[in-house]
Design a protein around this motif. Structure first.
Motif, PDB file in Angstrom:
ATOM      1  N   ASP A  10       0.955  -1.208  -0.126  1.00 28.83           N
ATOM      2  CA  ASP A  10      -0.149  -0.001   0.080  1.00 28.83           C
ATOM      3  C   ASP A  10       1.246   1.447  -0.782  1.00 28.83           C
ATOM      4  OD1 ASP A  10      -2.015  -1.741  -0.596  1.00 28.83           O
ATOM      5  OD2 ASP A  10      -2.557  -1.625   2.326  1.00 28.83           O
ATOM      6  N   ASN A  11       1.789   1.455   0.950  1.00 27.57           N
ATOM      7  CA  ASN A  11       2.916   2.045   1.072  1.00 27.57           C
ATOM      8  C   ASN A  11       3.716   2.807  -0.295  1.00 27.57           C
ATOM      9  OD1 ASN A  11       2.113   2.974   3.325  1.00 27.57           O
ATOM     10  ND2 ASN A  11       4.137   1.186   4.360  1.00 27.57           N
ATOM     11  N   ASP A  14       1.076   3.565  -2.743  1.00 27.98           N
ATOM     12  CA  ASP A  14       0.782   5.295  -2.310  1.00 27.98           C
ATOM     13  C   ASP A  14       1.412   6.379  -3.007  1.00 27.98           C
ATOM     14  OD1 ASP A  14      -1.556   5.052  -1.301  1.00 27.98           O
ATOM     15  OD2 ASP A  14      -0.471   4.736   0.916  1.00 27.98           O
ATOM     16  N   GLN A  18       4.092  10.688  -8.011  1.00 28.23           N
ATOM     17  CA  GLN A  18       4.472  11.590  -6.233  1.00 28.23           C
ATOM     18  C   GLN A  18       5.722  12.120  -7.244  1.00 28.23           C
ATOM     19  OE1 GLN A  18       4.048  12.720  -3.130  1.00 28.23           O
ATOM     20  NE2 GLN A  18       1.802  12.315  -3.325  1.00 28.23           N
TER      21      GLN A  18
END
Length: 116
Positions: A10-11, A14, A18
């Motif tokens: 998940d990290n 995420d 970016q």
């Protein structure tokens, strides 16, 4: 009992989209990470590209599995770019991918004398 969700994955997911400036001189990193169906080419179920760029946009470091590597038969596989070289990358898991990427970024920044 339900198996716990892999929060490290998940990290990593995420990080998608970016763009981070990592130095006052203008060096930056970009993350593109998508979960995809598991295939022979992407057995970990990820399509990813993590890159570090010089202020002028030149890619200095990249970890990805999103394109064919010149001279390789397999259309897509995990590999890393470092300056002008491309080598296979042995994907283990999401935390190792992120750690390996940042280690390579740090090494290149030190070689260039940007980070001491």
């Amino acid at each position: 009992m339900m198996p716990s969700r892999d929060t490290s994955l998940d990290n990593l997911l995420d990080l998608h989209g970016q763009v981070l400036v990592i130095d006052a001189a203008g060096y930056w990193v970009r993350f593109v990470v998508h979960q995809v169906p598991v295939t022979a080419q992407k057995p970990h179920g990820l399509d990813y590209s993590m890159t570090m760029h010089a202020p002028d946009g030149t890619r200095l470091v990249g970890f990805d599995n999103a394109h064919q590597v010149e001279g390789k038969r397999r259309a897509e596989h995990d590999h890393k770019h470092r300056l002008r070289t491309v080598k296979p990358y042995a994907y283990r898991d999401a935390p190792s991918l992120v750690a390996d990427f940042w280690s390579e970024v740090e090494a290149v920044m030190r070689e260039k004398g940007v980070w001491l």
